[in-house]
Design an enzyme around this catalytic site. Sequence first.
Site, PDB file in Angstrom:
ATOM      1  N   ASN A   9      54.321  45.131  60.074  1.00 56.55           N
ATOM      2  CA  ASN A   9      55.794  45.043  58.925  1.00 56.55           C
ATOM      3  C   ASN A   9      56.167  43.710  59.216  1.00 56.55           C
ATOM      4  O   ASN A   9      56.938  43.342  60.135  1.00 56.55           O
ATOM      5  CB  ASN A   9      56.783  45.902  59.067  1.00 56.55           C
ATOM      6  CG  ASN A   9      58.026  45.942  58.380  1.00 56.55           C
ATOM      7  OD1 ASN A   9      57.408  44.716  57.487  1.00 56.55           O
ATOM      8  ND2 ASN A   9      58.888  46.078  58.732  1.00 56.55           N
ATOM      9  N   LYS A  11      58.094  42.596  56.567  1.00 56.06           N
ATOM     10  CA  LYS A  11      59.872  41.325  56.393  1.00 56.06           C
ATOM     11  C   LYS A  11      59.543  41.019  55.090  1.00 56.06           C
ATOM     12  O   LYS A  11      58.746  40.412  55.012  1.00 56.06           O
ATOM     13  CB  LYS A  11      60.650  41.969  57.183  1.00 56.06           C
ATOM     14  CG  LYS A  11      60.100  43.087  58.165  1.00 56.06           C
ATOM     15  CD  LYS A  11      61.234  43.107  59.378  1.00 56.06           C
ATOM     16  CE  LYS A  11      61.282  44.276  60.262  1.00 56.06           C
ATOM     17  NZ  LYS A  11      62.688  44.812  60.520  1.00 56.06           N
ATOM     18  N   HIS A  95      61.774  52.962  55.179  1.00 56.36           N
ATOM     19  CA  HIS A  95      62.195  51.736  56.054  1.00 56.36           C
ATOM     20  C   HIS A  95      64.061  51.705  56.618  1.00 56.36           C
ATOM     21  O   HIS A  95      63.855  51.878  55.307  1.00 56.36           O
ATOM     22  CB  HIS A  95      61.348  50.692  55.580  1.00 56.36           C
ATOM     23  CG  HIS A  95      61.278  49.836  57.442  1.00 56.36           C
ATOM     24  ND1 HIS A  95      63.044  49.282  57.092  1.00 56.36           N
ATOM     25  CD2 HIS A  95      60.912  49.673  58.076  1.00 56.36           C
ATOM     26  CE1 HIS A  95      62.243  48.708  58.433  1.00 56.36           C
ATOM     27  NE2 HIS A  95      61.520  48.635  59.166  1.00 56.36           N
ATOM     28  N   GLU A  97      65.399  49.400  57.116  1.00 50.00           N
ATOM     29  CA  GLU A  97      65.930  48.551  55.882  1.00 50.00           C
ATOM     30  C   GLU A  97      65.824  49.037  55.168  1.00 50.00           C
ATOM     31  O   GLU A  97      66.741  48.668  53.751  1.00 50.00           O
ATOM     32  CB  GLU A  97      65.481  47.089  56.139  1.00 50.00           C
ATOM     33  CG  GLU A  97      65.720  46.606  56.973  1.00 50.00           C
ATOM     34  CD  GLU A  97      64.033  46.179  58.489  1.00 50.00           C
ATOM     35  OE1 GLU A  97      63.488  45.400  57.630  1.00 50.00           O
ATOM     36  OE2 GLU A  97      64.797  45.666  59.447  1.00 50.00           O
ATOM     37  N   GLU A 167      61.148  55.591  64.294  1.00 54.60           N
ATOM     38  CA  GLU A 167      62.099  54.565  64.318  1.00 54.60           C
ATOM     39  C   GLU A 167      63.536  54.648  64.271  1.00 54.60           C
ATOM     40  O   GLU A 167      64.215  54.536  63.615  1.00 54.60           O
ATOM     41  CB  GLU A 167      61.382  53.366  62.613  1.00 54.60           C
ATOM     42  CG  GLU A 167      60.001  53.157  62.660  1.00 54.60           C
ATOM     43  CD  GLU A 167      60.436  51.402  62.291  1.00 54.60           C
ATOM     44  OE1 GLU A 167      60.121  50.625  63.086  1.00 54.60           O
ATOM     45  OE2 GLU A 167      60.808  51.209  60.592  1.00 54.60           O
ATOM     46  N   GLY A 173      64.131  45.767  65.478  1.00 56.22           N
ATOM     47  CA  GLY A 173      65.419  44.209  65.668  1.00 56.22           C
ATOM     48  C   GLY A 173      66.007  43.881  66.581  1.00 56.22           C
ATOM     49  O   GLY A 173      66.880  42.691  66.498  1.00 56.22           O
ATOM     50  N   SER A 212      61.645  47.202  68.725  1.00 58.47           N
ATOM     51  CA  SER A 212      61.382  46.340  69.546  1.00 58.47           C
ATOM     52  C   SER A 212      59.715  46.320  70.839  1.00 58.47           C
ATOM     53  O   SER A 212      60.692  46.041  71.578  1.00 58.47           O
ATOM     54  CB  SER A 212      63.004  46.421  70.081  1.00 58.47           C
ATOM     55  OG  SER A 212      63.955  46.207  69.468  1.00 58.47           O
ATOM     56  N   GLY A 233      58.259  44.839  63.636  1.00 56.86           N
ATOM     57  CA  GLY A 233      57.995  43.761  63.070  1.00 56.86           C
ATOM     58  C   GLY A 233      58.303  42.707  63.383  1.00 56.86           C
ATOM     59  O   GLY A 233      57.057  42.338  64.020  1.00 56.86           O
ATOM     60  N   GLY A 234      59.451  42.513  64.509  1.00 54.21           N
ATOM     61  CA  GLY A 234      59.684  40.341  64.835  1.00 54.21           C
ATOM     62  C   GLY A 234      58.403  40.533  65.543  1.00 54.21           C
ATOM     63  O   GLY A 234      57.874  39.021  65.111  1.00 54.21           O
TER      64      GLY A 234
HETATM   65  C1  PEP Z   1      59.861  47.650  62.541  1.00 56.17           C
HETATM   66  O1  PEP Z   1      60.522  46.250  60.907  1.00 56.17           O
HETATM   67  O2  PEP Z   1      59.802  48.760  61.600  1.00 56.17           O
HETATM   68  C2  PEP Z   1      60.784  47.422  63.103  1.00 56.17           C
HETATM   69  C3  PEP Z   1      60.134  48.338  64.044  1.00 56.17           C
HETATM   70  O3  PEP Z   1      60.816  45.732  63.533  1.00 56.17           O
HETATM   71  P1  PEP Z   1      61.217  45.538  65.194  1.00 56.17           P
HETATM   72  O4  PEP Z   1      60.033  45.552  66.038  1.00 56.17           O
HETATM   73  O5  PEP Z   1      61.240  43.994  64.934  1.00 56.17           O
HETATM   74  O6  PEP Z   1      62.194  45.879  65.928  1.00 56.17           O
END
Ligand code: PEP
Length: 248
Positions: A9, A11, A95, A97, A167, A173, A212, A233-234
């Site tokens: 993802n 983002k 999600h 966010e 999640e 994040g 994470s 994500g990151g």
């Molecule tokens: C996400 O955006 O779904 C996510 C899990 O982000 P991160 O891996 O950065 O925590």
Amino acid sequence: MTQQIFAANWKMNHGPTAAAGIVSELRRRWRRFDVEMIIFPPALSFASARAAAGDPSPFKFGVQNVYYAERGAFTGENSAPMAKDAGADYVLVGHSERRHVFGETDEDTAKKCAMVERSGMTPLLCVGETLDQRNRGETAGVVTRQLRAGLAQLDQVELTTSVIAYEPVWAIGTGRNATPEDAAETHGVLRSVLRDLVGDRAAEVRILYGGSVTPANVEQILGAADVDGVLVGGASLEPDSWLSICSA
Ligand code: PEP
């Protein structure tokens, strides 16, 4: 045995030029054909990312959000049929966010999942509790409510082909990931809700963990019971780190 999913993802990162460059590099360096890899670029970068993957593409693509109406006066939104037409296979729904920054409700997630299915794609429904909810011991109740609500308008076939991501909001994040035991416990709750909805076919539904995930912790997470892949994500933004996660 279901095929594991590794979902990236991005983002609101990587414009069209950067996205195309990264996908080209991933394509050049991709060696795994026994897992499903899905990239979720920002909507404006979707076309260039999809084109850079070539035809046939070794990866699947998805969009990070759609609106639940088919068309109309909804300035700034994208519809599910448009995502399908652009080449998307998956759509992220619910999600954290979207829920916590943009106010998406359980009812919105239900309508979006239904529209995504009826447009010929697969919803990847995200569920997860906040830190306060976790501290109050509400994790199982929250994810059960979100899962049942999000899937409420799907038929039995759609239920078994949809994909779920657990999640925890406090892990997204933040650099703080759930332990494999935490993940296994909540994934077990989700699997039992699915069993209630589709019986033995619940085993076919893929439940991903997200929050994470990094090259350093991915193997542990994937080793937990009922974890069928990861949503990242990151650590999915750069090819080195993403390919190292996908090779776990
Ligand atoms: C996400 O955006 O779904 C996510 C899990 O982000 P991160 O891996 O950065 O925590």
